[in-house]
Design an enzyme around this catalytic site. Structure first.
Site, PDB file in Angstrom:
ATOM      1  N   HIS A 150      46.702  98.733  69.269  1.00 22.32           N
ATOM      2  CA  HIS A 150      45.751  98.632  70.382  1.00 22.32           C
ATOM      3  C   HIS A 150      44.702  99.735  70.373  1.00 22.32           C
ATOM      4  CE1 HIS A 150      48.488 101.517  72.543  1.00 22.32           C
ATOM      5  NE2 HIS A 150      47.338 101.934  73.033  1.00 22.32           N
ATOM      6  N   ASP A 163      52.788  96.602  67.774  1.00 19.77           N
ATOM      7  CA  ASP A 163      51.687  97.469  68.167  1.00 19.77           C
ATOM      8  C   ASP A 163      51.513  98.642  67.211  1.00 19.77           C
ATOM      9  OD1 ASP A 163      49.520  98.364  69.540  1.00 19.77           O
ATOM     10  OD2 ASP A 163      50.590  99.066  71.305  1.00 19.77           O
ATOM     11  N   SER A 215      48.409 107.630  72.664  1.00 20.94           N
ATOM     12  CA  SER A 215      48.839 106.439  71.931  1.00 20.94           C
ATOM     13  C   SER A 215      48.631 106.603  70.431  1.00 20.94           C
ATOM     14  CB  SER A 215      48.056 105.215  72.411  1.00 20.94           C
ATOM     15  OG  SER A 215      48.386 104.875  73.729  1.00 20.94           O
TER      16      SER A 215
END
Length: 248
Positions: free
Chosen positions: A75, A105, A184
């Protein structure tokens, strides 16, 4: 000032750090240079139906190979037309997506380091024998504050987390190490200095960290990395079936 206090505050005396602080420093010092800051640009359409570049998002990644391969979240780079990878020494390189796995992901990026550039890589650990309560550290770039260290514990294991409407990532590591936007794709590290997970998302009602973060286990990441580097994608089995009406 008493001799005891003077000894604790002396800049040249390691006694001024507790054992836990020395461990944090020992882990962070060699590993922070393996973490990169990733920024992206996307394309939007203006009122005149013209493509216009605009800032995308930012995230983190871990250098896993001296040839310039970086592990991050899918993402972080999804829908990006331009990816910039910023190293700890301040150098910046344009990267490209080698392959991604939206179901976990994860994504692999590649940049081309010049000859002679000292590239440090993060060591992979093992996420199969993690225990709730063990110490973990997270390095990332929350709110573009590069190579930030946060510390916590493993709060839970085997968590299924809904990443999108159609995707549930299973067996995630839950941690209370502070994770915020920009973390992230960065590494979750154990006390031996090895990556045991890829920080991916938080549970929050405010958008900030409330002590419930989730990381993809490194054993999952190792399988994804192997598949992408070998085949450019993650191969999965499927059922090829045809329906036949048995009764009129």
């Amino acid at each position: 000032q008493s001799p005891a206090i003077a000894r604790q505050t002396s800049n040249s005396d390691p006694v001024r750090f507790s054992e836990d602080e020395r461990e944090n420093i020992r882990i962070y010092d060699p590993l922070n240079s393996t973490v990169v800051n990733i920024t992206t640009e996307t394309v939007a359409i203006n009122w005149f139906l013209e493509p216009v570049p605009q800032d995308g998002g930012s995230g983190s990644g871990s250098i896993i190979d001296t040839r310039g391969y970086v592990l991050t979240n899918h993402h972080v780079v999804d829908k990006a037309y331009k990816i910039l990878i910023n190293l700890s020494d301040g150098s910046q390189f344009e990267g490209k997506v080698i392959g991604s796995d939206p179901e976990n992901d994860l994504a692999i990026l590649k940049f081309d380091p010049p000859r002679g550039l000292d590239i440090q890589t993060i060591p992979f650990g093992d996420s199969s024998d993690l225990r709730v309560g063990q110490k973990v550290l997270a390095i990332g770039n929350p709110f573009a504050l590069e190579r930030t260290l946060t510390v916590g514990i493993v709060s839970g294991l085997g968590r299924p987390v809904q990443a999108s409407r159609n995707i549930i990532i299973r067996d995630m590591i839950q941690t209370d190490a502070s994770i915020n936007p920009g973390n992230s794709g960065g590494p979750l590290i154990d006390s031996s200095g090895k990556m045991i997970g890829v920080n991916t998302m938080i549970y929050s009602t405010s958008g900030g960290s409330v002590g419930i973060g989730f990381a993809v286990p490194v054993n999952t990441a190792k399988r994804v990395v192997s598949e992408i580097l070998s085949f450019g994608r993650v191969r999965r089995g499927w059922i090829d079936a045809h329906t036949v009406q048995l009764f009129p």
